[in-house]
Design an enzyme around this catalytic site. Sequence first.
Site, PDB file in Angstrom:
ATOM      1  N   ASP A 236       0.880  -1.160   0.000  1.00 26.44           N
ATOM      2  CA  ASP A 236       0.000   0.000   0.000  1.00 26.44           C
ATOM      3  C   ASP A 236       0.926   1.221   0.000  1.00 26.44           C
ATOM      4  O   ASP A 236       2.136   1.113   0.276  1.00 26.44           O
ATOM      5  CB  ASP A 236      -0.947   0.002   1.203  1.00 26.44           C
ATOM      6  CG  ASP A 236      -2.119   0.966   0.971  1.00 26.44           C
ATOM      7  OD1 ASP A 236      -2.050   1.788   0.040  1.00 26.44           O
ATOM      8  OD2 ASP A 236      -3.110   0.895   1.727  1.00 26.44           O
TER       9      ASP A 236
HETATM   10  C1  BGC Z   1      -4.906   3.397  -0.053  1.00 26.63           C
HETATM   11  C2  BGC Z   1      -4.967   2.383  -1.188  1.00 26.63           C
HETATM   12  C3  BGC Z   1      -4.736   3.081  -2.502  1.00 26.63           C
HETATM   13  C4  BGC Z   1      -3.402   3.799  -2.448  1.00 26.63           C
HETATM   14  C5  BGC Z   1      -3.068   4.528  -3.730  1.00 26.63           C
HETATM   15  C6  BGC Z   1      -3.656   4.246  -0.099  1.00 26.63           C
HETATM   16  O1  BGC Z   1      -3.750   5.298   0.797  1.00 26.63           O
HETATM   17  O2  BGC Z   1      -4.970   2.723   1.189  1.00 26.63           O
HETATM   18  O3  BGC Z   1      -6.199   1.728  -1.191  1.00 26.63           O
HETATM   19  O4  BGC Z   1      -4.772   2.151  -3.535  1.00 26.63           O
HETATM   20  O5  BGC Z   1      -3.443   4.755  -1.396  1.00 26.63           O
HETATM   21  O6  BGC Z   1      -3.884   5.628  -3.886  1.00 26.63           O
END
Ligand code: BGC
Length: 753
Positions: A236
């Site tokens: 993530d």
């Molecule tokens: C989120 C993810 C997301 C990623 C990219 C993170 O803060 O938890 O779900 O895909 O950001 O935007």
Amino acid sequence: MPQPAPTLDVEAVLAQLTLEEKAALTLGSDFWHTAPVERLGVPAIMVADGPHGLRAQMNEADHVGLSGSVPATCFPTASALGSSWNPGLFRRVGDALGAEAAACGVSVVLGPGINMKRSPLCGRNFEYLSEDPYLAGELATAMVQGTQSRGIGTSLKHYAANNQEDDRLRVSAEVDERTLREIYLPAFERVVKQATPWTLMCAYNKVNGTYASEHHWLLTEVLRDGWGFDGLVMSDWGAVHDRVAALEAGLDLEMPPNLEQSAARVVAAVREGRLAESVLDLGVRRVLDLVNRVRPALEAGGEFDEQAHHDLARAAALESAVLLKNDDAALPLRPAAGATVAVLGEFARTPRYQGAGSSQVNPTRVDVIFDELAARLPEGVELTYAAGFGIGTTEGDAELQEAAVEAASAADHVLLYLGLPAAAESEGFDRTHLDLPANQLALLSALHRVGIRPIVVLANGSSVRLSTWEHQAAAILECWLSGQAAGSAAAELVLGLANPSGKLAETLPVRLEDCSSFLNFPGDSGVVRYGEGIFIGYRGYDRARQEVSYPFGFGLSYTTFTVGDLSVRTSGSVADDDLEVQATVTVANTGAVAGAEVVQVYVSDLESSVARPVRELKAFAKVHLEPGESKQVSLVLDARAFAYWSTRHHDWVVEAGDFQVAVGTSSRHLVARERIHLEAPSVAPPLTADSTLQEWVADDRGRQLLSRLDVPILHDPELVRVIGTMPMRTLASFSGLLFDHGTLDRLAADLEG
Ligand code: BGC
């Protein structure tokens, strides 16, 4: 004609890469791209959010939805789509996401999000499908298949136990093994095994003290060795803390890259012998494999049909709405010529249709409820409007409220659009209560005081409490955050141009305090204890015999259905690993309009040596029927549907005994049930000197051996009950009571013999 780029020969590329290039390849090159190696023809590929629409940022970059992205279709968010209980719909939405991604040059769509709704307070529940792992797994499987059928990857997220926003980057989810296996992992397992997602995204949080990004057991032992995942694991955004430990655990790609530190640390670790280069090579191979997988679709590119996708978004929103209440058939609304319909609520002109954060889409267009109603009402019907409350505040506004009551009093029908304002729920923080804003509830009460019970249409991503006000409404249609076509879908449903067929994918409790995670959410001091274990959602409410406002699986229709003639046929066996239990029912539409019913199969273990949920969803089918039509539906359960995760065997186990297979139209409305008996290999641990007296007595051979001893107490069932929980070794230590250690050793030897 440009020539298609050749498929990379992964091993040949790997052989030519320098150590520095390898390290760089296992990090992105920027917020949304992998690293290119131009001299070897390795291109950078782009990834983008997210679960219900593309958030492709071509210039700006952020992961919280701050800056713009290219226009894309905003489909219903997961809590809405999850309520459709329709895998076919998920497949079509997945396919559309794939087409939009290919058209924008995006190779991987970062979704679907399939974390369990452990608490209704989780700020990101709008991005998650359900409180039930089977339902979430089946629906997400179809979405992944849809997107990947376009040659575009998906990223199943957030693995694992990411069930709150509070302290999400650091908190340790303390979860026991059985709970992980039965609740928090099975949706991932199902999708990995059924749809082979090309990538998976690890969670931010720790699981039992170790960051998910560094969790070897999760990322390698369970995911790859156990389930056979062959794709790429990415982090993530910002979830990597120790790049070397993460690589070793099985995390292939760090996103976005920590350009200042990560590559240098990996290179140093390899040079100093702290990290085997073969481990780094695994990550590199998986990045190159992904590049190969997505290249054909990216090169083919293509365009997408905005209108067709908008129509699909509307079809999805139509299937996602759940009709919770409909006193005296208040819905559908069929105003006569000359009638006045008062439309109340700011949401009728300022639609709320998606959530905030990384999944925020820049929609190609947005349907506004009021306009869509106006366009569909028959001629001669007057539509009036009053906002009634503001959505930037929870404070009441006497003037707005009064005007709304006046408009309602002058009308023949009252439609009231309520919901959660954007500020009430988002990625990044959890809610602290389940109530609608006070100013909205005040308007309802004001209407109630003058004897008006409106039809309430809701727009909220996470569930809201209804128990305090539902008596003030004649009907309640829960539309969730239903995407850019939410407005037209809601208008069609209200006017009966479409029939609601959504079912709750999460229980709506009477009170927050009834929820089993209430005492342990969101934790503190960096730890959240999953004390309720496997009993989340309906598993908890059922086990505690709690009243709920609306149960899991519930949803009304404008037509009526019967479900009956259940027959259950069993073939194969647990021992041979080919058990099949087939439940067949007939569903009939007994009303006057076309509609869809969801047949739900719940299994209960009636005789178990471990605590089990009262019932668990194990199969379902959504059946579309014309008026008067009936269909026979067969649903097949395998051994897993009857199994629990045994912490003694570290495996799925079916215990011999009786089970109930029940069919219903919600988890609390079972219309037919049958008891079946399953034989299965014994799962009892072998008897030893550390087994209790009770365990010896319960075992045929143990009982036989004990009966040979001349000990009167052993023939007195009452006394055996009193001392029966003591291990045999302890009993032997009480000299002269039953038997001595020598006798016990002989018994144990006889047992083995
Ligand atoms: C989120 C993810 C997301 C990623 C990219 C993170 O803060 O938890 O779900 O895909 O950001 O935007």
